[in-house]
Design a protein around this motif. Sequence first.
Motif, PDB file in Angstrom:
ATOM      1  N   SER A  40       0.468  -1.418  -0.746  1.00 49.71           N
ATOM      2  CA  SER A  40      -0.311   0.173   0.014  1.00 49.71           C
ATOM      3  C   SER A  40       0.850   1.426   0.367  1.00 49.71           C
ATOM      4  O   SER A  40       0.894   2.662  -0.793  1.00 49.71           O
ATOM      5  CB  SER A  40      -0.654   0.052   1.655  1.00 49.71           C
ATOM      6  OG  SER A  40      -1.544   1.292   1.754  1.00 49.71           O
ATOM      7  N   SER A 100      -2.185   5.138   4.194  1.00 45.43           N
ATOM      8  CA  SER A 100      -1.492   5.996   2.864  1.00 45.43           C
ATOM      9  C   SER A 100      -2.547   7.093   2.650  1.00 45.43           C
ATOM     10  O   SER A 100      -1.482   7.705   1.978  1.00 45.43           O
ATOM     11  CB  SER A 100      -2.406   4.566   2.500  1.00 45.43           C
ATOM     12  OG  SER A 100      -1.746   3.602   2.311  1.00 45.43           O
ATOM     13  N   GLU A 149      -5.738   1.756   4.804  1.00 47.12           N
ATOM     14  CA  GLU A 149      -5.985   2.673   4.046  1.00 47.12           C
ATOM     15  C   GLU A 149      -6.074   4.439   4.301  1.00 47.12           C
ATOM     16  O   GLU A 149      -5.275   5.426   3.942  1.00 47.12           O
ATOM     17  CB  GLU A 149      -7.286   2.686   3.492  1.00 47.12           C
ATOM     18  CG  GLU A 149      -8.053   3.223   2.205  1.00 47.12           C
ATOM     19  CD  GLU A 149      -9.494   3.689   1.884  1.00 47.12           C
ATOM     20  OE1 GLU A 149      -9.932   4.031   1.308  1.00 47.12           O
ATOM     21  OE2 GLU A 149      -9.681   2.640   2.977  1.00 47.12           O
TER      22      GLU A 149
END
Length: 719
Positions: A304, A356, A353
């Motif tokens: 990621s 990131s 998520e």
Amino acid sequence: MASNRRSPSPEPPGPQPIRRLHESLINRIAAGEIIHRPASALKELLENSLDAGSTSIQVTVKDGGMKLLQIQDNGCGIRKEDLPLLAERFTTSKLTTFSDLSRLTTYGFRGEALASISHVAHLTVITKTKSNDCAWKAAYLDGSLVPSKAGYSPDPKPCAGNNGTTIIIEDMFYNTPTRMSALRSSSEEYARILDVMTKYAVHNPKVSFGCKKAGSLSPELSTPSCSDTSQAIRQLYGHSIAKELLHVTASSVSDDNTDMDDSDDPEAWSAEVYFTNVNYQGKKTALLLFINHRLVESHRIKRSIESVYSGLLPKGSFPFVYLSINLDPRSVDVNVHPTKREVHFLNEETIIERISDAIQQKLAGQSQSRVFEYQTLLTGGIAQSGSRKGKEKASNVDEVEGDGEGPEDDRRVSESQVAKKVLSQHKVRTSLQDRTLDSMIPVTDPLRNDSDEPVTAIRLRDIKESTCHFTSITELRRLANKRIHYDLTEIIKKHTFVGVIDLYRCLTLIQHNKNLYMVNHAALAEEMFYQLALLQFGDYSRLKLDPPPSLRMLVKFAVDAEEDTARSGMSKDEIVDRIVKTLMDRREMLLEYFSLDISETGDVKTLPHLLREYTPNLDKLPMFLMRLGPQVLWESEQECFGSFMRELAYFYSPAPLSVGLAPASDEDEQENLKSEAWRIQNILFQAMRKYLAAPKFLLDNDVVQVASLPDLYRVFERC
């Protein structure tokens, strides 16, 4: 004629009986799951030391950890009554019931590390708690106490020791030759050990870590305590990464609910990230991932983060990322891998998520233009002594970073300099790579360990001048300032290190502008340490000697090594008595002004520590104490202070001993020479750049110009 008939197929074998494996075989199989190599054993023991509340962890390694792996900490220690159970499987102080796994906040919990080690190596433990009067030593084999020597009982034995625990692992995998043969070279295993320690040192900046090879004079990894994460990254990974670092935090709390209390929410989390911007381009992704302070791996998190950088960095370039995630222990399962290398936790996709996105937003907020560093080539050299302004103007060599704000900031070169043609013999040939002799001659650097990572210099602390109202010290400081030779000081402060050419004669090559100089680094270091002693008079840090040696024993050792004592008219024992009496009579003065602490019983407890990053060669301590008797002028205040600090500076200088010790093996000698050369380049010359105000007398014999670029061009022109 061949027959077409098939031979009858053999009857299938009958079922084999199921047997219970022997206990020793079970334990050895389990040990193979936990201890893969010396670095994995070190990781387990580092975590135990951190669980024990240690603030200092020192590691000693021999042959990549195969012959010796020693971990010493200053934690809470182990109770004597617990030592018989220490190396048995599934004995731990961290768990009592299964439900404790859901509230786990410690590194270790299964009680398998020491047990596994005892089945594949010889294990010795020395431990002391604050309540104990002495330390206790115990040896283990296959999970049980064994006698440390033939004829002894297996019970723990009392011994001397400090608070904390020392784990000594010897002959790892001696009984599993297949595992031993699968390991890499000792240098590669040592590099893995340094990698594990470096990562834990970054995550635990308040803990002091040290790692060295057995027999080495100085540690190859050393971090001070009481620093923050960014300082730890700078010291351990170098300036090239530290100067490009960005920092963000993320959490489960939304921006508009920052006051919300999530302490009872099992899905609450927070993360802290240090990562490089687009100007740093590594050969591979360096991801330091800690989840609940545990060093783990996660391919999903790594992929990621790499995807965030994929559109920003050129192909084949990767970032450096340190990521620490804190989760509620109830949402983490740490018991999914034998070595605890992987963990599972709730809402993994959402957390990854969010982190990131935070990294991407921070990168987007930075200037996306690349920054390139270069060094301007200027004409001219240093002006002659007496023309300070001309010198400063001529030596304006800058390493410039373009920050996108305009051409005036990107280049500080005047139009006349740009227009003027620069002849080859007047170009300053200093590479940004700082190429040294070691890069041309295949020499293994103590900190390099066959890796591609550059050796970084030690970061030096700032030293302030002590407040002192003695007229004698004020006069000594005035005289030191009067002796400064500004051109020579400029050369030392702005030199480029080339290489040590002779350790025994203390000769080193340095470059400044177009000139190459050979310097006596011992003489330069001695003058620097005298100035540091004068600067910190009355306010020295202390270098503790533990255990404190006997003053008489040290002085006698030095006097016995002296060949010519007949001229004094006294026997060697009389000389020892006089020197010891001189120092004992002045104990209070030595402690108050110089932090030289000698106990009433005549033991040397502390020495003045002039430079925290540098430890003097303690083999010279007997000679230093012996010289204090006849060389210090005790009757006059100014001469007493001045001569004492001169002797202290001589003790700190890297000049080799005139009296040799027991001869070392060739291998040990080579390691010592490499270690000493590293200290000279990365500590002493860095300190001289910062602290040395060079006096003129160093030009007489200790600084010699050996080459000049314009002169060399003239020689080749005649050829």
